[in-house]
Design an enzyme around this catalytic site. Sequence first.
Site, PDB file in Angstrom:
ATOM      1  N   GLU A 171       0.826  -1.197   0.000  1.00 22.80           N
ATOM      2  CA  GLU A 171       0.000   0.000   0.000  1.00 22.80           C
ATOM      3  C   GLU A 171       0.868   1.257   0.000  1.00 22.80           C
ATOM      4  O   GLU A 171       2.010   1.235   0.438  1.00 22.80           O
ATOM      5  CB  GLU A 171      -0.944   0.031   1.207  1.00 22.80           C
ATOM      6  CG  GLU A 171      -0.398  -0.577   2.496  1.00 22.80           C
ATOM      7  CD  GLU A 171       0.843   0.065   3.040  1.00 22.80           C
ATOM      8  OE1 GLU A 171       0.912   1.320   3.041  1.00 22.80           O
ATOM      9  OE2 GLU A 171       1.768  -0.657   3.461  1.00 22.80           O
ATOM     10  N   GLU A 314       4.416  -0.974   1.914  1.00 16.92           N
ATOM     11  CA  GLU A 314       4.578  -1.175   0.464  1.00 16.92           C
ATOM     12  C   GLU A 314       4.551  -2.646   0.047  1.00 16.92           C
ATOM     13  O   GLU A 314       4.536  -2.962  -1.119  1.00 16.92           O
ATOM     14  CB  GLU A 314       5.890  -0.565  -0.068  1.00 16.92           C
ATOM     15  CG  GLU A 314       6.070   0.903   0.182  1.00 16.92           C
ATOM     16  CD  GLU A 314       7.442   1.410  -0.290  1.00 16.92           C
ATOM     17  OE1 GLU A 314       8.208   0.627  -0.908  1.00 16.92           O
ATOM     18  OE2 GLU A 314       7.747   2.604  -0.056  1.00 16.92           O
TER      19      GLU A 314
END
Length: 347
Positions: A171, A314
């Site tokens: 994300e 991430e």
Amino acid sequence: MIDLITAIKPVNKEKGTEVAAYIDTLTKPPGSLGVLEEIAIQLGEITGEDFPTVTPPAVIVFAADHGIVKEGVSAFPQEVTAQMVYNFLNGGAGINVFSRQIGAKFEIVDVGVASDLNAEDVIVKKVRYGTGNFMVEDAMTRAEAEQALQVGYERAQKMFEQGAKCLIVGEMGIGNTTPSSAILAVLSGRDITELVGSGTGLDSDQVKHKQSVIKQAIEARQPDRNDAIDVLAKVGGLEIAAMTGAMLAAAANRIPILLDGFICTVSGLLAAAINPHACGYMIVGHRSVEIGHNVAINMLGKKPLLDLGFRLGEGTGAAVAFPILQSAVLMVKEMATFSSAGISGKE
């Protein structure tokens, strides 16, 4: 919306038992490869295969913004979300490095960035331009939460159709530890002070402010802990919803889900709340230093593979952990058995 309840079946425990028995015939003392053996058994349960495969993995990074940053809960300004998306597209982020290392299929999906992204390679599936500030209004409507779930489901489904055998979701969204902490507080019933850390670098006063904001917001929004989509709509995030949908797609396709850190694991809790069978398809890649992560891991009943002090997000921790899954697969596929090697077994 896809019927996520009936699409997901329980993992195949019988196949796990068969894989465990086969592992005990390999040229090593029983149990001597520890957690690697446990992973191989779980991969057998997930895939239903004697010799599972996890390559190539899919790495999908979902990006979205959060209205709650107006309350001063992040050390970085909101425009960093879009700036980091361009960094992903240029191949310069941590997840790019580790995705290349593991040979992953990679994509970045705009599910709710607050600005328009002028780049060819980003997949634009924008539900809205960032969530609402859930101190004063719901983060999104229920229909928008369902749409974001659907985006994640469809992007993951496309990856599986292209041959991906393992799912890693990441994300990018400045402020997204705040909705994640709010979701976890609602689902766990724990006090917010046990769940909220420094995020991307808050000092102690800022952490206390963030805790206060989340507590007030939950009281104002009154999300229903027994309705995961209501929780998402009231205090969630668009990228959190999309990650949840992607995980549900993986479970429906009997694909292992390698969880990243705090935000990703909260999405895993939501997926398990929507369909409890989804939990069996999850493996926790690492333990984040974000204090709420331990709570989320324990709620899933999992043990992390690594503990390296990560807190980047991430999908980076999961990508770094992925070679452990590869090792488990290769152990089963390539090690000789006592019989095939002509070696005497334990008497």
